[in-house]
Write a protein that holds these residues in place. Structure first.
Motif, PDB file in Angstrom:
ATOM      1  N   ALA A 147      -4.877  37.142 -26.288  1.00 36.87           N
ATOM      2  CA  ALA A 147      -3.413  37.226 -26.243  1.00 36.87           C
ATOM      3  C   ALA A 147      -2.890  37.644 -27.610  1.00 36.87           C
ATOM      4  O   ALA A 147      -3.556  37.473 -28.632  1.00 36.87           O
ATOM      5  N   TRP A 148      -1.660  38.192 -27.622  1.00 41.47           N
ATOM      6  CA  TRP A 148      -1.093  38.680 -28.874  1.00 41.47           C
ATOM      7  C   TRP A 148       0.414  38.480 -28.920  1.00 41.47           C
ATOM      8  O   TRP A 148       1.088  38.333 -27.884  1.00 41.47           O
ATOM      9  N   ASP A 149       0.918  38.485 -30.147  1.00 44.00           N
ATOM     10  CA  ASP A 149       2.352  38.429 -30.423  1.00 44.00           C
ATOM     11  C   ASP A 149       2.879  39.858 -30.391  1.00 44.00           C
ATOM     12  O   ASP A 149       2.519  40.685 -31.229  1.00 44.00           O
ATOM     13  N   GLN A 150       3.725  40.164 -29.413  1.00 46.56           N
ATOM     14  CA  GLN A 150       4.228  41.537 -29.263  1.00 46.56           C
ATOM     15  C   GLN A 150       5.119  41.977 -30.426  1.00 46.56           C
ATOM     16  O   GLN A 150       5.270  43.178 -30.651  1.00 46.56           O
ATOM     17  N   LYS A 151       5.678  41.035 -31.159  1.00 45.11           N
ATOM     18  CA  LYS A 151       6.504  41.404 -32.314  1.00 45.11           C
ATOM     19  C   LYS A 151       5.643  41.988 -33.436  1.00 45.11           C
ATOM     20  O   LYS A 151       6.078  42.842 -34.188  1.00 45.11           O
ATOM     21  N   ALA A 152       4.411  41.503 -33.542  1.00 42.78           N
ATOM     22  CA  ALA A 152       3.499  41.985 -34.583  1.00 42.78           C
ATOM     23  C   ALA A 152       2.576  43.081 -34.082  1.00 42.78           C
ATOM     24  O   ALA A 152       2.197  43.980 -34.854  1.00 42.78           O
ATOM     25  N   ILE A 153       2.208  43.001 -32.800  1.00 41.13           N
ATOM     26  CA  ILE A 153       1.277  43.972 -32.214  1.00 41.13           C
ATOM     27  C   ILE A 153       1.886  44.478 -30.916  1.00 41.13           C
ATOM     28  O   ILE A 153       1.820  43.784 -29.883  1.00 41.13           O
ATOM     29  N   PRO A 154       2.494  45.637 -30.903  1.00 37.98           N
ATOM     30  CA  PRO A 154       3.028  46.188 -29.646  1.00 37.98           C
ATOM     31  C   PRO A 154       1.904  46.362 -28.623  1.00 37.98           C
ATOM     32  O   PRO A 154       0.744  46.565 -28.978  1.00 37.98           O
ATOM     33  N   ASP A 155       2.271  46.315 -27.343  1.00 43.69           N
ATOM     34  CA  ASP A 155       1.263  46.403 -26.293  1.00 43.69           C
ATOM     35  C   ASP A 155       0.402  47.654 -26.417  1.00 43.69           C
ATOM     36  O   ASP A 155      -0.807  47.627 -26.151  1.00 43.69           O
ATOM     37  N   ALA A 156       1.001  48.774 -26.814  1.00 38.75           N
ATOM     38  CA  ALA A 156       0.250  50.028 -26.929  1.00 38.75           C
ATOM     39  C   ALA A 156      -0.827  49.958 -28.005  1.00 38.75           C
ATOM     40  O   ALA A 156      -1.792  50.732 -27.972  1.00 38.75           O
ATOM     41  N   GLN A 157      -0.675  49.014 -28.943  1.00 43.27           N
ATOM     42  CA  GLN A 157      -1.645  48.876 -30.025  1.00 43.27           C
ATOM     43  C   GLN A 157      -2.508  47.626 -29.875  1.00 43.27           C
ATOM     44  O   GLN A 157      -3.284  47.282 -30.769  1.00 43.27           O
ATOM     45  N   ALA A 158      -2.390  46.959 -28.738  1.00 42.71           N
ATOM     46  CA  ALA A 158      -3.087  45.697 -28.519  1.00 42.71           C
ATOM     47  C   ALA A 158      -4.585  45.927 -28.314  1.00 42.71           C
ATOM     48  O   ALA A 158      -5.018  47.013 -27.926  1.00 42.71           O
ATOM     49  N   PRO A 159      -5.409  44.896 -28.554  1.00 45.74           N
ATOM     50  CA  PRO A 159      -6.858  45.057 -28.382  1.00 45.74           C
ATOM     51  C   PRO A 159      -7.227  45.326 -26.930  1.00 45.74           C
ATOM     52  O   PRO A 159      -6.669  44.731 -26.009  1.00 45.74           O
ATOM     53  N   LYS A 160      -8.178  46.236 -26.766  1.00 42.13           N
ATOM     54  CA  LYS A 160      -8.654  46.594 -25.426  1.00 42.13           C
ATOM     55  C   LYS A 160      -9.893  45.800 -25.040  1.00 42.13           C
ATOM     56  O   LYS A 160     -10.268  45.756 -23.875  1.00 42.13           O
ATOM     57  N   ASP A 161     -10.568  45.231 -26.032  1.00 38.55           N
ATOM     58  CA  ASP A 161     -11.778  44.452 -25.762  1.00 38.55           C
ATOM     59  C   ASP A 161     -11.956  43.441 -26.885  1.00 38.55           C
ATOM     60  O   ASP A 161     -11.190  43.412 -27.858  1.00 38.55           O
ATOM     61  N   GLU A 265      -8.411  42.193 -18.452  1.00 35.18           N
ATOM     62  CA  GLU A 265      -9.717  42.841 -18.538  1.00 35.18           C
ATOM     63  C   GLU A 265     -10.526  42.241 -19.689  1.00 35.18           C
ATOM     64  O   GLU A 265      -9.996  41.894 -20.728  1.00 35.18           O
ATOM     65  N   ASN A 266     -11.833  42.097 -19.451  1.00 28.47           N
ATOM     66  CA  ASN A 266     -12.761  41.473 -20.389  1.00 28.47           C
ATOM     67  C   ASN A 266     -12.511  39.977 -20.550  1.00 28.47           C
ATOM     68  O   ASN A 266     -13.045  39.356 -21.483  1.00 28.47           O
ATOM     69  N   ALA A 267     -11.732  39.403 -19.664  1.00 32.47           N
ATOM     70  CA  ALA A 267     -11.522  37.960 -19.666  1.00 32.47           C
ATOM     71  C   ALA A 267     -12.741  37.251 -19.071  1.00 32.47           C
ATOM     72  O   ALA A 267     -13.661  37.882 -18.540  1.00 32.47           O
ATOM     73  N   VAL A 268     -12.737  35.929 -19.170  1.00 28.92           N
ATOM     74  CA  VAL A 268     -13.819  35.124 -18.604  1.00 28.92           C
ATOM     75  C   VAL A 268     -13.229  34.241 -17.512  1.00 28.92           C
ATOM     76  O   VAL A 268     -12.283  33.480 -17.751  1.00 28.92           O
ATOM     77  N   LEU A 269     -13.775  34.343 -16.305  1.00 34.95           N
ATOM     78  CA  LEU A 269     -13.307  33.576 -15.151  1.00 34.95           C
ATOM     79  C   LEU A 269     -14.008  32.227 -15.104  1.00 34.95           C
ATOM     80  O   LEU A 269     -15.237  32.155 -15.168  1.00 34.95           O
ATOM     81  N   ALA A 270     -13.236  31.156 -15.001  1.00 32.16           N
ATOM     82  CA  ALA A 270     -13.802  29.815 -14.916  1.00 32.16           C
ATOM     83  C   ALA A 270     -12.951  28.981 -13.960  1.00 32.16           C
ATOM     84  O   ALA A 270     -11.975  29.476 -13.391  1.00 32.16           O
ATOM     85  N   GLY A 271     -13.307  27.698 -13.788  1.00 28.26           N
ATOM     86  CA  GLY A 271     -12.575  26.862 -12.844  1.00 28.26           C
ATOM     87  C   GLY A 271     -12.682  25.389 -13.167  1.00 28.26           C
ATOM     88  O   GLY A 271     -13.589  24.958 -13.885  1.00 28.26           O
ATOM     89  N   ASP A 272     -11.767  24.603 -12.631  1.00 28.88           N
ATOM     90  CA  ASP A 272     -11.752  23.151 -12.790  1.00 28.88           C
ATOM     91  C   ASP A 272     -11.946  22.467 -11.446  1.00 28.88           C
ATOM     92  O   ASP A 272     -11.629  23.034 -10.393  1.00 28.88           O
ATOM     93  N   TYR A 273     -12.395  21.215 -11.502  1.00 28.00           N
ATOM     94  CA  TYR A 273     -12.557  20.370 -10.317  1.00 28.00           C
ATOM     95  C   TYR A 273     -11.502  19.273 -10.306  1.00 28.00           C
ATOM     96  O   TYR A 273     -11.063  18.790 -11.357  1.00 28.00           O
ATOM     97  N   PHE A 274     -11.136  18.843  -9.102  1.00 33.00           N
ATOM     98  CA  PHE A 274     -10.499  17.557  -8.916  1.00 33.00           C
ATOM     99  C   PHE A 274     -11.542  16.603  -8.354  1.00 33.00           C
ATOM    100  O   PHE A 274     -12.271  16.945  -7.407  1.00 33.00           O
ATOM    101  N   VAL A 275     -11.619  15.402  -8.933  1.00 34.89           N
ATOM    102  CA  VAL A 275     -12.592  14.392  -8.532  1.00 34.89           C
ATOM    103  C   VAL A 275     -11.894  13.051  -8.390  1.00 34.89           C
ATOM    104  O   VAL A 275     -10.797  12.841  -8.929  1.00 34.89           O
ATOM    105  N   VAL A 276     -12.547  12.119  -7.683  1.00 37.29           N
ATOM    106  CA  VAL A 276     -12.037  10.757  -7.507  1.00 37.29           C
ATOM    107  C   VAL A 276     -13.008   9.798  -8.196  1.00 37.29           C
ATOM    108  O   VAL A 276     -14.194   9.761  -7.850  1.00 37.29           O
TER     109      VAL A 276
END
Length: 363
Positions: A147-161, A265-276
Motif C-alpha cells: 500500500a502507498w500514500d497517494q500524496k507522496a506516490i501517485p498511482d501511476a508511479q506506484a510499485p508494480k511488484d 496483484e502480487n498479494a498473498v492470499l490467506a484466511g482466518d478461522y472461527f473456533v469455539v
C-alpha cells in the motif's frame, strides 16, 4: 475455493491491542464459574481484531443475526490464541467464538483447546469445500498487500511488484512492515522481491528472505507495526510512504477519505478461522451464529461488499454485482497474479521462524 470465484485452498487482519489479551480471564488456580442454564445460549461472546473490521462485522453479520435469532452478541477486540489457551486451562472460559489465524488453528487443534463443530446445527450447504474443518470454519479470505500514500506516490508511479516496493533507489522513503508472522506474509514478499516465482516460495528460505529485508531497503529504513490500524496511521501521517497492509483495511481508510491505495496483484492470499474454545458456555449459540454467517446470502453479500473480503458463504456470491466480485481476494481475475499462503508450512514452522525473525530484528 468452490464455484467460479472460490477455488483457492488457503488466508490479516492484524491483532488490535485495544484490550489486554487476558482481560476477563480467571486467576490461575481458580475454578470455573457455574453456568446459569436459563441464560445459556441466549448470548454469544465473539472475539476478533478490532477497528473498522469489528464495526463491519457487527453491521453486516452480528446485528442481523441477533435480530433474526434473538441471541444477543458481544464483540471484543482482544482475540489471541494465548488468551484462549489460558481460559481453557483455567476452566473459566469467557469467550464463545474466537477468530484465530490458520497456523494458530492447527496449534489449537494439536493442543486440544477446541470444541468440535456441530454440523447438525451448522449446515454445510453454503460452505466452500476448503472452509469446513472438524474444529472450526475457515470463514474469511483476505489479501496481504503493498500500500502507498497517494500524496507522496501517485498511482501511476506506484510499485508494480515487491521488488519495486523494497527498492530504496526507486522510493527514498521509510517502509512499514507487519511483524506478526502468524498472519504476516512479509517473508514471502521479500522472496518475491528477490525473484522467486510463486510455485517455489515454499518451503520458505527464511535466511534468504531476511537478507533481502536487511539489504533492500535496509534494517534502518524499516519500521514495524503489530496492529491493524498502525500502517493506516503511519501512511496518513507521512511517517512512511509505503507499507504492507490488508486489502480491507486500505479500503476502509479510503472510504473514510484517506488518500491511500494498494495493489491486489502480487498479494498473498490467506484466511482466518472461527473456533469455539473447549468448555465454552454458549457453544450452541456460537454454532447458530456460524450457520447464519455461512448460509445467509443477504448477510454474506453485505459483508463481502462492505469489507472487500471473501466470506465462506457460497450463496452470497450470486448476490454480488460483477464489479464487486471481481475485486474480492478470491476473484478468478487474480488467480494467476497472487500467491496462496501455505498454511501447513506455517503451522509446522511458525514458532522457530518467529524466533529467528525476532533475533534478526534485535541483531
Amino acid at each position: 475455493m468452490t464455484d467460479s470465484s472460490l477455488h483457492f485452498d488457503r488466508r490479516k487482519l492484524l491483532k488490535a491491542a485495544a484490550l489486554t489479551p487476558f482481560a476477563g480471564l480467571a486467576l490461575s488456580g481458580c475454578g470455573a464459574k457455574p453456568v446459569d442454564s436459563a441464560a445459556a445460549n441466549k448470548t454469544v461472546t465473539v472475539t476478533s481484531y478490532g477497528g473498522s473490521y469489528n464495526d463491519q462485522l457487527t453491521q453486516t453479520i452480528l446485528d442481523p443475526f441477533s435480530k433474526q435469532s434473538g441471541i444477543q452478541t458481544t464483540l471484543l477486540a482482544n482475540t489471541s490464541l494465548a488468551a484462549l489457551k489460558a481460559q481453557v486451562q483455567s476452566g473459566d472460559v469467557q469467550w464463545d467464538l474466537v477468530e484465530i489465524t490458520a497456523p494458530e488453528y492447527e496449534t489449537a487443534v494439536a493442543e486440544d483447546l477446541l470444541e468440535p463443530f456441530d454440523y447438525d446445527i451448522i449446515s454445510d450447504k453454503g460452505l466452500p469445500g476448503y472452509a469446513k474443518a472438524e474444529y472450526g470454519i475457515k470463514y474469511l479470505s483476505f489479501l496481504f498487500v503493498m500500500a502507498w500514500d497517494q500524496k507522496a506516490i501517485p498511482d501511476a508511479q506506484a510499485p508494480k511488484d515487491w521488488a519495486q516496493f523494497f527498492d530504496q533507489g526507486k522510493y527514498d522513503t521509510k517502509r512499514s512492515v507487519y511483524n506478526q508472522l502468524s498472519d504476516s506474509s512479509v517473508l514471502e514478499a521479500a522472496l518475491l522481491a528477490d525473484g522467486v516465482p510463486f510455485d517455489q516460495i515454499y518451503p520458505l528460505d527464511v535466511d534468504r528472505a531476511l537478507r533481502v529485508l536487511g539489504h533492500h531497503p535496509g534494517k534502518d529504513r524499516l519500521l514495524y507495526h503489530a496492529a491493524n490500524q498502525e500502517p493506516i496511521q503511519q501512511l496518513t501521517s507521512g511517517e512512511v510512504s509505503l507499507s504492507t497492509s490488508f486489502n480491507n483495511r486500505i479500503n476502509a481508510a479510503r472510504n473514510d477519505g484517506a488518500k491511500l491505495n494498494f495493489s491486489a496483484e502480487n498479494a498473498v492470499l490467506a484466511g482466518d478461522y472461527f473456533v469455539v474454545p473447549k468448555g465454552a458456555k454458549n457453544k450452541e449459540a456460537a454454532f447458530k451464529l456460524m450457520n447464519f454467517m455461512s448460509n445467509d446470502a443477504d448477510a454474506g453479500a453485505a459483508f463481502d461488499q462492505v469489507t472487500n473480503l471473501t466470506l465462506a458463504n457460497t450463496p452470497a456470491l450470486s448476490k454480488l454485482p460483477k464489479e464487486v466480485a471481481d475485486t474480492l481476494p478470491t476473484s478468478p481475475r487474480l488467480a494467476d497474479k497472487i500467491l496462496v499462503r501455505d498454511d501447513k508450512w506455517w503451522s509446522e514452522n511458525l514458532k522457530k521462524t518467529e524466533q529467528q525473525f525476532k533475533l534478526w530484528q534485535a541483531s
